[in-house]
Design a protein around this motif. Structure first.
Motif, mmCIF file in Angstrom:
data_model
loop_
_atom_site.group_PDB
_atom_site.id
_atom_site.type_symbol
_atom_site.label_atom_id
_atom_site.label_comp_id
_atom_site.label_asym_id
_atom_site.label_seq_id
_atom_site.Cartn_x
_atom_site.Cartn_y
_atom_site.Cartn_z
ATOM 1 N N TYR A 182 0.827 -1.210 0.000
ATOM 2 C CA TYR A 182 0.000 0.000 0.000
ATOM 3 C C TYR A 182 0.861 1.259 0.000
ATOM 4 O O TYR A 182 0.448 2.304 -0.525
ATOM 5 C CB TYR A 182 -0.951 -0.010 1.194
ATOM 6 N N PHE A 183 2.047 1.158 0.590
ATOM 7 C CA PHE A 183 2.978 2.280 0.536
ATOM 8 C C PHE A 183 3.376 2.570 -0.913
ATOM 9 O O PHE A 183 3.391 3.731 -1.348
ATOM 10 C CB PHE A 183 4.216 1.961 1.368
ATOM 11 N N LEU A 184 3.678 1.529 -1.677
ATOM 12 C CA LEU A 184 4.033 1.721 -3.080
ATOM 13 C C LEU A 184 2.852 2.252 -3.884
ATOM 14 O O LEU A 184 3.016 3.083 -4.779
ATOM 15 C CB LEU A 184 4.534 0.405 -3.676
ATOM 16 N N MET A 185 1.639 1.757 -3.566
ATOM 17 C CA MET A 185 0.450 2.233 -4.262
ATOM 18 C C MET A 185 0.114 3.683 -3.909
ATOM 19 O O MET A 185 -0.590 4.374 -4.648
ATOM 20 C CB MET A 185 -0.745 1.334 -3.931
ATOM 21 N N TYR A 186 0.632 4.133 -2.763
ATOM 22 C CA TYR A 186 0.411 5.518 -2.348
ATOM 23 C C TYR A 186 1.240 6.492 -3.182
ATOM 24 O O TYR A 186 0.865 7.657 -3.325
ATOM 25 C CB TYR A 186 0.762 5.652 -0.859
ATOM 26 N N ILE A 187 2.341 6.022 -3.740
ATOM 27 C CA ILE A 187 3.226 6.903 -4.509
ATOM 28 C C ILE A 187 2.506 7.533 -5.710
ATOM 29 O O ILE A 187 2.599 8.753 -5.907
ATOM 30 C CB ILE A 187 4.492 6.143 -4.952
ATOM 31 N N PRO A 188 1.759 6.759 -6.542
ATOM 32 C CA PRO A 188 1.015 7.412 -7.637
ATOM 33 C C PRO A 188 -0.041 8.392 -7.126
ATOM 34 O O PRO A 188 -0.283 9.428 -7.767
ATOM 35 C CB PRO A 188 0.357 6.233 -8.369
ATOM 36 N N VAL A 189 -0.667 8.075 -5.984
ATOM 37 C CA VAL A 189 -1.658 8.990 -5.400
ATOM 38 C C VAL A 189 -0.988 10.295 -4.989
ATOM 39 O O VAL A 189 -1.489 11.394 -5.278
ATOM 40 C CB VAL A 189 -2.344 8.332 -4.181
ATOM 41 N N LEU A 190 0.156 10.182 -4.324
ATOM 42 C CA LEU A 190 0.894 11.377 -3.913
ATOM 43 C C LEU A 190 1.359 12.167 -5.131
ATOM 44 O O LEU A 190 1.351 13.409 -5.119
ATOM 45 C CB LEU A 190 2.088 10.953 -3.056
ATOM 46 N N PHE A 191 1.752 11.461 -6.173
ATOM 47 C CA PHE A 191 2.172 12.112 -7.416
ATOM 48 C C PHE A 191 1.030 12.934 -8.010
ATOM 49 O O PHE A 191 1.221 14.076 -8.444
ATOM 50 C CB PHE A 191 2.643 11.044 -8.403
ATOM 51 N N LEU A 192 -0.175 12.363 -7.997
ATOM 52 C CA LEU A 192 -1.348 13.056 -8.523
ATOM 53 C C LEU A 192 -1.689 14.281 -7.675
ATOM 54 O O LEU A 192 -1.953 15.371 -8.206
ATOM 55 C CB LEU A 192 -2.530 12.094 -8.578
ATOM 56 N N PHE A 193 -1.677 14.098 -6.348
ATOM 57 C CA PHE A 193 -1.958 15.223 -5.437
ATOM 58 C C PHE A 193 -0.938 16.342 -5.622
ATOM 59 O O PHE A 193 -1.274 17.523 -5.548
ATOM 60 C CB PHE A 193 -1.945 14.752 -3.984
ATOM 61 N N MET A 194 0.305 15.960 -5.845
ATOM 62 C CA MET A 194 1.360 16.954 -6.042
ATOM 63 C C MET A 194 1.094 17.786 -7.290
ATOM 64 O O MET A 194 1.238 19.022 -7.272
ATOM 65 C CB MET A 194 2.715 16.250 -6.142
ATOM 66 N N LEU A 195 0.694 17.126 -8.373
ATOM 67 C CA LEU A 195 0.390 17.859 -9.603
ATOM 68 C C LEU A 195 -0.772 18.827 -9.404
ATOM 69 O O LEU A 195 -0.748 19.973 -9.878
ATOM 70 C CB LEU A 195 0.064 16.869 -10.723
ATOM 71 N N ILE A 196 -1.794 18.369 -8.672
ATOM 72 C CA ILE A 196 -2.971 19.213 -8.420
ATOM 73 C C ILE A 196 -2.591 20.429 -7.580
ATOM 74 O O ILE A 196 -2.948 21.569 -7.906
ATOM 75 C CB ILE A 196 -4.076 18.399 -7.729
ATOM 76 N N MET A 197 -1.853 20.194 -6.481
ATOM 77 C CA MET A 197 -1.476 21.289 -5.597
ATOM 78 C C MET A 197 -0.544 22.269 -6.304
ATOM 79 O O MET A 197 -0.621 23.494 -6.073
ATOM 80 C CB MET A 197 -0.793 20.732 -4.347
ATOM 81 N N LYS A 198 0.308 21.770 -7.159
ATOM 82 C CA LYS A 198 1.213 22.652 -7.890
ATOM 83 C C LYS A 198 0.433 23.576 -8.821
ATOM 84 O O LYS A 198 0.709 24.787 -8.896
ATOM 85 C CB LYS A 198 2.215 21.812 -8.694
ATOM 86 N N LYS A 199 -0.569 23.010 -9.501
ATOM 87 C CA LYS A 199 -1.387 23.834 -10.400
ATOM 88 C C LYS A 199 -2.202 24.855 -9.618
ATOM 89 O O LYS A 199 -2.330 26.012 -10.028
ATOM 90 C CB LYS A 199 -2.311 22.933 -11.220
ATOM 91 N N VAL A 200 -2.758 24.434 -8.479
ATOM 92 C CA VAL A 200 -3.565 25.329 -7.651
ATOM 93 C C VAL A 200 -2.718 26.495 -7.150
ATOM 94 O O VAL A 200 -3.128 27.659 -7.198
ATOM 95 C CB VAL A 200 -4.202 24.573 -6.464
ATOM 96 N N ARG A 201 -1.529 26.211 -6.641
ATOM 97 C CA ARG A 201 -0.671 27.262 -6.089
ATOM 98 C C ARG A 201 -0.155 28.183 -7.196
ATOM 99 O O ARG A 201 -0.033 29.405 -6.980
ATOM 100 C CB ARG A 201 0.477 26.640 -5.324
ATOM 101 N N ASN A 202 0.175 27.632 -8.353
ATOM 102 C CA ASN A 202 0.613 28.476 -9.458
ATOM 103 C C ASN A 202 -0.502 29.402 -9.916
ATOM 104 O O ASN A 202 -0.262 30.577 -10.247
ATOM 105 C CB ASN A 202 1.082 27.611 -10.633
ATOM 106 N N ARG A 203 -1.754 28.900 -9.890
ATOM 107 C CA ARG A 203 -2.894 29.719 -10.287
ATOM 108 C C ARG A 203 -3.127 30.835 -9.280
ATOM 109 O O ARG A 203 -3.438 31.980 -9.635
ATOM 110 C CB ARG A 203 -4.140 28.839 -10.397
ATOM 111 N N ASN A 204 -2.966 30.513 -7.981
ATOM 112 C CA ASN A 204 -3.163 31.525 -6.941
ATOM 113 C C ASN A 204 -2.081 32.602 -6.992
ATOM 114 O O ASN A 204 -2.342 33.787 -6.700
ATOM 115 C CB ASN A 204 -3.169 30.878 -5.561
ATOM 116 N N GLU A 205 -0.863 32.199 -7.352
ATOM 117 C CA GLU A 205 0.228 33.164 -7.410
ATOM 118 C C GLU A 205 0.094 34.123 -8.581
ATOM 119 O O GLU A 205 0.553 35.266 -8.516
ATOM 120 C CB GLU A 205 1.560 32.430 -7.508
ATOM 121 N N THR A 206 -0.550 33.643 -9.645
ATOM 122 C CA THR A 206 -0.753 34.512 -10.800
ATOM 123 C C THR A 206 -2.041 35.324 -10.678
ATOM 124 O O THR A 206 -2.192 36.338 -11.297
ATOM 125 C CB THR A 206 -0.818 33.650 -12.082
#
Length: 367
Positions: A343-367
């Motif tokens: 489950y730890f290994l399966m969490y890595i793709p989930v964390l990867f997806l969350f990271m992409l979402i948060m990065k887009k959200v923060r970049n949008r807020n900064e602009t």
């Protein structure tokens, strides 16, 4: 995202090539001594295919880990704080710390069982555990560069022992490993899951990533490490499948050690004794990396000296061993660790997806 608390001094960094040894040394340990039985229980002789499938998956997960870490330019504490915030991220970090400690407990208790089974049946558990924990504490207290050196030594000393497994090929039946494909994809995937305990080492990259000098260049060495690991496991499985029948594999707990018994030199009567003794140098990096990563996370979270956490975790490591007295308890521990690791290994793709979402959200807020 820069984290000033993660500016590691230059003299504490390791070269990118050392990532090869760090990745591989954590993946090849006590698991390779008897993994054949478990993967064959799901897919028989075809389970060597599952090792290749697992290797492909590992390379994908490793690519995701690097993308995650490069985004925040930090470690797992930085990642969880970036994605979940201070409090939820802190809870996730604590779970990761316990998970790395669980890996150390599993490796230590399983290897002690190997020694009790094959060399010293009446070995005082408290004495051997105390010596081993003190030795590992000494390595970890020396710092990450010392652990890296131990990892390199473990890989170099372990390779000749693994090559000795090629001796039984002359007695084996090559027909056993021809791909008959008489198992379903579900059975092959189940076999891949059984082998997952041996492939959990890539997760520690989340913790020691800031200690790598040239992070971009280390990618190829990390992938080389995974490829080499998969190659070793694949060769080990094929040799075992050539020599043992499927019924024999079901009865043999330690396949690699059983194959060592076949080796015969005029000056050595019991080669497996030498193999197990030298395997200590392979197990030590497993324990050191796991305990170092487990104690490193609380240091990052609470800004305390890592040595204090190391003391506490070393005591937990020592005491926990005594609650695992028989083979059934140790088998349950390995099964539990394998489930958690999966489950730890399966969490890595989930964390990867969350990271992409948060990065887009923060970049949008900064602009």
């Amino acid at each position: 995202m820069n984290n000033s608390s993660l500016q590691i001094p230059e003299h504490l960094l390791v070269s990118s090539t050392m990532v090869f040894f760090l990745i591989h040394s954590m993946q090849v340990g006590v698991g390779i001594l008897g993994f054949e039985k478990y993967i064959a229980s799901a897919a028989g002789y075809d389970s060597w295919i599952s090792i290749i499938l697992g290797g492909i998956g590992l390379h994908i997960l490793l690519w995701m880990i690097y993308r995650i870490l490069q985004t925040v330019d930090g470690d797992i504490v930085t990642v969880h704080t970036f994605v979940y915030g201070k409090y939820i991220g802190g809870g996730m970090n604590f779970l990761f710390s316990l998970y790395y400690l669980l890996l150390s407990v599993t490796v230590l208790r399983t290897f002690i069982e190997v020694i009790q089974t094959w060399i010293f049946p009446k070995l005082p558990l408290w004495l051997f555990t105390l010596v081993f924990v003190l030795l590992v504490y000494y390595y970890v207290a020396g710092g990450f560069r010392v652990i890296t050196g131990a990892s390199m030594a473990g890989v170099l000393l372990g390779l000749p022992l693994l090559l000795f497994k090629l001796f039984p090929i002359q007695y084996g039946n090559v027909d056993n490993v021809y791909p008959s494909i008489d198992h379903s994809i579900v059975e092959l995937l189940a076999s891949t899951k059984f082998s997952i305990l041996s492939f959990l080492g890539i997760g520690l990259l989340f913790v020691y990533y800031p200690f790598i000098k040239n992070k971009q260049d280390s990618k190829k060495w990390a992938h080389f490490g995974v490829f080499y690991t998969v190659l070793i496991y694949l060769a080990t499985a094929i040799v075992s499948f050539m020599y043992f029948s499927e019924k024999q594999l079901d009865q043999i707990t330690w396949g690699t050690i059983s194959l060592w018994k076949i080796i015969n030199f005029s000056f050595v009567e019991r080669f497996e004794f030498i193999g197990i003794s030298l395997w200590v140098f392979v197990i030590i990096p497993n324990l050191c990396l796991g305990l170092w990563a487990a104690s490193r996370i609380p240091k990052r979270m609470f800004n305390i000296k890592q040595r204090y956490v190391l003391w506490g975790y070393s005591v937990i490591l020592y005491v926990t061993v005594f609650f695992l007295e028989d083979r059934r308890a140790i088998d349950r521990l390995n099964s539990f660790t394998g489930e958690v690791g999966f489950y730890f290994l399966m969490y890595i793709p989930v964390l990867f997806l969350f990271m992409l979402i948060m990065k887009k959200v923060r970049n949008r807020n900064e602009t």
